[in-house]
Motif scaffolding. Sequence first.
Motif, PDB file in Angstrom:
ATOM      1  N   ASN A   1     -49.230 -11.598  40.952  1.00  0.00           N
ATOM      2  CA  ASN A   1     -49.036 -10.165  41.140  1.00  0.00           C
ATOM      3  C   ASN A   1     -48.778  -9.873  42.616  1.00  0.00           C
ATOM      4  OD1 ASN A   1     -49.477  -7.323  41.498  1.00  0.00           O
ATOM      5  ND2 ASN A   1     -50.512  -7.292  39.518  1.00  0.00           N
ATOM      6  N   ARG A   2     -47.570  -9.440  42.921  1.00  0.00           N
ATOM      7  CA  ARG A   2     -47.167  -9.227  44.314  1.00  0.00           C
ATOM      8  C   ARG A   2     -47.466  -7.820  44.831  1.00  0.00           C
ATOM      9  NH1 ARG A   2     -43.134 -13.334  46.022  1.00  0.00           N
ATOM     10  NH2 ARG A   2     -43.103 -14.886  44.372  1.00  0.00           N
ATOM     11  N   ARG A   3     -47.996  -6.969  43.987  1.00  0.00           N
ATOM     12  CA  ARG A   3     -48.206  -5.584  44.397  1.00  0.00           C
ATOM     13  C   ARG A   3     -49.093  -5.482  45.634  1.00  0.00           C
ATOM     14  NH1 ARG A   3     -49.951  -1.551  39.748  1.00  0.00           N
ATOM     15  NH2 ARG A   3     -47.894  -2.305  39.043  1.00  0.00           N
TER      16      ARG A   3
ATOM     17  N   THR B   1     -44.997  -7.667  52.091  1.00  0.00           N
ATOM     18  CA  THR B   1     -45.097  -8.624  53.195  1.00  0.00           C
ATOM     19  C   THR B   1     -44.686 -10.029  52.774  1.00  0.00           C
ATOM     20  OG1 THR B   1     -47.446  -8.981  52.698  1.00  0.00           O
ATOM     21  CG2 THR B   1     -46.921  -7.338  54.374  1.00  0.00           C
ATOM     22  N   ASP B   2     -44.663 -10.302  51.459  1.00  0.00           N
ATOM     23  CA  ASP B   2     -44.247 -11.627  51.000  1.00  0.00           C
ATOM     24  C   ASP B   2     -42.792 -11.910  51.352  1.00  0.00           C
ATOM     25  OD1 ASP B   2     -44.131  -9.487  48.924  1.00  0.00           O
ATOM     26  OD2 ASP B   2     -42.978 -10.975  47.814  1.00  0.00           O
ATOM     27  N   ARG B   3     -42.008 -10.864  51.617  1.00  0.00           N
ATOM     28  CA  ARG B   3     -40.610 -11.064  51.995  1.00  0.00           C
ATOM     29  C   ARG B   3     -40.479 -11.675  53.393  1.00  0.00           C
ATOM     30  NH1 ARG B   3     -37.667  -5.408  50.067  1.00  0.00           N
ATOM     31  NH2 ARG B   3     -38.337  -5.496  47.863  1.00  0.00           N
ATOM     32  N   TYR B   4     -41.498 -11.527  54.193  1.00  0.00           N
ATOM     33  CA  TYR B   4     -41.452 -12.006  55.571  1.00  0.00           C
ATOM     34  C   TYR B   4     -42.300 -13.254  55.790  1.00  0.00           C
ATOM     35  CZ  TYR B   4     -39.850  -7.192  56.015  1.00  0.00           C
ATOM     36  OH  TYR B   4     -39.180  -6.014  55.847  1.00  0.00           O
ATOM     37  N   GLN B   5     -42.977 -13.689  54.739  1.00  0.00           N
ATOM     38  CA  GLN B   5     -43.912 -14.800  54.843  1.00  0.00           C
ATOM     39  C   GLN B   5     -43.371 -16.011  54.092  1.00  0.00           C
ATOM     40  OE1 GLN B   5     -46.990 -14.986  56.559  1.00  0.00           O
ATOM     41  NE2 GLN B   5     -46.581 -17.125  56.064  1.00  0.00           N
ATOM     42  N   HIS B   6     -43.396 -17.183  54.695  1.00  0.00           N
ATOM     43  CA  HIS B   6     -42.973 -18.393  54.007  1.00  0.00           C
ATOM     44  C   HIS B   6     -43.977 -18.740  52.913  1.00  0.00           C
ATOM     45  CE1 HIS B   6     -39.733 -18.957  56.772  1.00  0.00           C
ATOM     46  NE2 HIS B   6     -40.537 -19.061  57.817  1.00  0.00           N
TER      47      HIS B   6
ATOM     48  N   ARG C   1     -53.778 -16.069  37.285  1.00  0.00           N
ATOM     49  CA  ARG C   1     -53.063 -14.906  37.827  1.00  0.00           C
ATOM     50  C   ARG C   1     -54.008 -13.962  38.559  1.00  0.00           C
ATOM     51  NH1 ARG C   1     -48.731 -13.659  32.915  1.00  0.00           N
ATOM     52  NH2 ARG C   1     -47.745 -15.699  33.002  1.00  0.00           N
ATOM     53  N   ASP C   2     -54.631 -14.468  39.567  1.00  0.00           N
ATOM     54  CA  ASP C   2     -55.596 -13.725  40.357  1.00  0.00           C
ATOM     55  C   ASP C   2     -54.914 -12.553  41.067  1.00  0.00           C
ATOM     56  OD1 ASP C   2     -57.623 -12.880  42.044  1.00  0.00           O
ATOM     57  OD2 ASP C   2     -58.305 -14.903  42.497  1.00  0.00           O
ATOM     58  N   PHE C   3     -55.468 -11.354  40.921  1.00  0.00           N
ATOM     59  CA  PHE C   3     -54.879 -10.170  41.541  1.00  0.00           C
ATOM     60  C   PHE C   3     -55.110 -10.125  43.051  1.00  0.00           C
ATOM     61  CE2 PHE C   3     -55.324  -8.740  37.122  1.00  0.00           C
ATOM     62  CZ  PHE C   3     -54.039  -8.264  36.906  1.00  0.00           C
ATOM     63  N   ASN C   4     -55.973 -11.007  43.576  1.00  0.00           N
ATOM     64  CA  ASN C   4     -56.250 -11.009  45.012  1.00  0.00           C
ATOM     65  C   ASN C   4     -55.183 -11.726  45.826  1.00  0.00           C
ATOM     66  OD1 ASN C   4     -59.152  -9.886  45.526  1.00  0.00           O
ATOM     67  ND2 ASN C   4     -59.315 -11.126  43.678  1.00  0.00           N
ATOM     68  N   ILE C   5     -54.300 -12.462  45.186  1.00  0.00           N
ATOM     69  CA  ILE C   5     -53.324 -13.258  45.925  1.00  0.00           C
ATOM     70  C   ILE C   5     -52.457 -12.379  46.808  1.00  0.00           C
ATOM     71  CG2 ILE C   5     -51.294 -14.751  45.695  1.00  0.00           C
ATOM     72  CD1 ILE C   5     -52.639 -16.041  43.299  1.00  0.00           C
ATOM     73  N   GLY C   6     -52.041 -11.229  46.297  1.00  0.00           N
ATOM     74  CA  GLY C   6     -51.207 -10.332  47.099  1.00  0.00           C
ATOM     75  C   GLY C   6     -51.877  -9.911  48.383  1.00  0.00           C
ATOM     76  N   SER C   7     -53.159  -9.572  48.324  1.00  0.00           N
ATOM     77  CA  SER C   7     -53.860  -9.154  49.536  1.00  0.00           C
ATOM     78  C   SER C   7     -54.033 -10.315  50.503  1.00  0.00           C
ATOM     79  CB  SER C   7     -55.219  -8.535  49.190  1.00  0.00           C
ATOM     80  OG  SER C   7     -56.073  -9.482  48.585  1.00  0.00           O
ATOM     81  N   VAL C   8     -54.191 -11.540  49.971  1.00  0.00           N
ATOM     82  CA  VAL C   8     -54.284 -12.714  50.839  1.00  0.00           C
ATOM     83  C   VAL C   8     -52.959 -12.939  51.564  1.00  0.00           C
ATOM     84  CG1 VAL C   8     -54.641 -15.213  50.914  1.00  0.00           C
ATOM     85  CG2 VAL C   8     -56.075 -13.798  49.434  1.00  0.00           C
ATOM     86  N   VAL C   9     -51.857 -12.796  50.845  1.00  0.00           N
ATOM     87  CA  VAL C   9     -50.537 -12.953  51.467  1.00  0.00           C
ATOM     88  C   VAL C   9     -50.327 -11.900  52.547  1.00  0.00           C
ATOM     89  CG1 VAL C   9     -48.053 -12.792  51.046  1.00  0.00           C
ATOM     90  CG2 VAL C   9     -49.506 -14.071  49.461  1.00  0.00           C
TER      91      VAL C   9
END
Length: 206
Positions: free
Chosen positions: A92-94, A99-104, A64-72
Amino acid sequence: MGVGPWPGGPEQWPDDPRYDPELLAQGDRRNVVDRYRYWRMDAIIADLDTSRHPLHIAIENWGRDFNIGSVVRTANAFAVAQVHIIGRRRWNRRGAMVTDRYQHLEHWEDVASFARWCADEELPILGVDNVPGSVPIEGRELPRAGVMLFGEESQGLSAEAREAAEVILHITQFGSTRSINAGAAAAIAMHAWITQHAEIPGPTSR
């Protein structure tokens, strides 16, 4: 951030199905560029789909890497084709700032299933990690269609991911720290691809 209701009332609203009546009436406070103000979310996604780049981003998610949200979020900024999460489904989508709503996004249970998909799609996997044997991304010719695969902040690429990669690239550093933040590394690597393959527009006016 954002804009208020469309000036002039409903009789002045644009006659365009891409616009959302609720946003026109209440204002648009979303984190979107100006040309998408007041647009429906599905209309924004459809428009983005006409110009996404053939670059895919993959991230291992075993802890559960917290960096995933920033990568997305960065992947959205660079209009990549798709972001692939390998491992845990939840993350963690924070940091994505919606922006994850617009990204496949696509989820994969393990590296093996993802690697098979890449092979079927003829997409080479480029690992990004500063491990022994990796080569500098600077000056490297990157494939136009391909996948950049990133590991977790603490562990880097797993052994399975390193094995699946055609090559492992690293970002050259000059200071005392052993590594840079995974989210920052992903942004640098994506931009390296952008400078080689994207059509760069001229100066912007605001």
